[in-house]
Scaffold this active site. Structure first.
Site, PDB file in Angstrom:
ATOM      1  N   CYS A  76      67.338 -71.048  26.025  1.00 23.49           N
ATOM      2  CA  CYS A  76      67.322 -72.408  25.943  1.00 23.49           C
ATOM      3  C   CYS A  76      67.406 -73.017  27.500  1.00 23.49           C
ATOM      4  O   CYS A  76      68.505 -73.021  27.844  1.00 23.49           O
ATOM      5  CB  CYS A  76      68.816 -73.107  25.205  1.00 23.49           C
ATOM      6  SG  CYS A  76      68.762 -74.587  24.943  1.00 23.49           S
ATOM      7  N   CYS A 224      62.841 -79.792  24.115  1.00 23.32           N
ATOM      8  CA  CYS A 224      63.123 -78.145  23.968  1.00 23.32           C
ATOM      9  C   CYS A 224      62.530 -77.621  25.371  1.00 23.32           C
ATOM     10  O   CYS A 224      61.431 -77.589  25.768  1.00 23.32           O
ATOM     11  CB  CYS A 224      62.471 -77.425  22.975  1.00 23.32           C
ATOM     12  SG  CYS A 224      62.529 -75.773  22.836  1.00 23.32           S
TER      13      CYS A 224
END
Length: 301
Positions: A76, A224
């Site tokens: 992430c 993202c």
């Protein structure tokens, strides 16, 4: 051992992140706690970044990453920037090395407050992404959604940036597509045995790309980071741009950008962008019960 730990509500380009301090403890944030926290509008998140004591020599911490459905995530990028900002504020340091299940991440906070994360090398081998079928060229695979003679989306570039990604190149505004409808179908397509992050990408100049992402295990997301990296790599790999681009994250609120460089000398992907602290509190990593600093205890619904 105290039942609760410190956590911070943060964001990276609007990507909702909970940074949880699990250092000095043998336990982990449970999937049940993640689901309970995500069910509460105040603690709803895209990823939990749980900071654990280092497990490998030369690293500063092990980062355990959970999606909002309680599943594990390998990477992430936006969350990693949040971890850097939190630890930099705590320690005064600027340079960090983290271990994740996807490998080692090096990161630095710059004087202007932006943070660069070395996301490592992209993986293109079909069986390591992984895909269910063999493709020698994963820059464009056979996959489409919609009518056979006029598909809505087709021929994505696929890769792993620590987690599986499919980049669908489109020729109009990425916000004009019904990604909430197509995202779940593509995330769970049989082609992706470990599911996949689904990104729509549009080239807007020789040095810029606009993206929107359906995130594996989280759904529609404001941003993202690993998807932005994958879009940048795909753009260069397919000759749409060079190896250094600005990613305009269309769904970020307010709209925001990431700078991505796919370095030529070592093929590492360097992502640079901001992180933002919102508020802090304490939570029970087993149940998801939480309390905001200065506010009486609340329960995750």
């Amino acid at each position: 051992m105290s039942a609760t730990v410190e956590f911070a509500r943060m964001n990276g380009l609007g990507n909702k992140i909970l940074v949880v301090d699990m250092r000095g403890r043998p336990d982990k944030v449970t999937p049940a706690a993640a689901v309970a926290l995500n069910a509460d509008p105040q603690t709803e998140f895209d990823q939990i970044m749980a900071i654990h004591d280092p497990q490998a020599e030369g690293t500063d911490a092990f980062i355990d990453i959970l999606n909002s459905d309680g599943s594990k995530a390998q990477a992430c990028g936006n969350g990693t920037r949040c971890v850097v900002q939190a630890l930099a504020a705590e320690t005064g340091r600027k340079v960090f090395t983290f271990q994740t299940v996807a490998g080692i991440l090096n990161a630095v906070e710059h004087e202007d407050g932006t943070i660069s994360v070395d996301m490592g090398r992209p993986v293109f081998d079909w069986n390591r992404i992984p895909l269910a079928e063999e493709f020698h060229d994963t820059s464009r695979i056979e996959l489409q959604i919609g009518p056979i003679d006029k598909p809505v989306l087709h021929s994505p570039s696929v890769m792993s940036m620590g987690n599986p990604h499919a980049i669908f190149w489109v020729d109009r505004d990425v916000m004009s597509y019904d990604l909430a409808r197509f995202g779940p179908l593509l995330e769970n397509h049989p082609m992706f045995p470990e599911r996949a992050n689904i990104t729509l990408a549009q080239v807007t100049s020789p040095t810029s790309v606009t993206t929107r992402t359906w995130e594996r295990g989280a759904g529609l997301t404001l941003a993202c980071g690993s998807a932005a990296c994958s879009a940048a790599v795909s753009a260069a790999r397919t000759g749409r741009t060079g190896r250094k681009v600005t990613i305009n994250v269309a769904s970020a609120k307010p709209p925001a950008t990431l700078s991505i460089e796919w370095r030529e000398h070592d093929d590492h992907v360097i992502m640079t962008g901001p992180a933002e602290w919102e508020w802090s509190g304490r939570l029970d990593p087993s149940t998801g019960l939480w309390a905001r600093d200065g506010i009486r205890e609340a329960e995750a619904q």
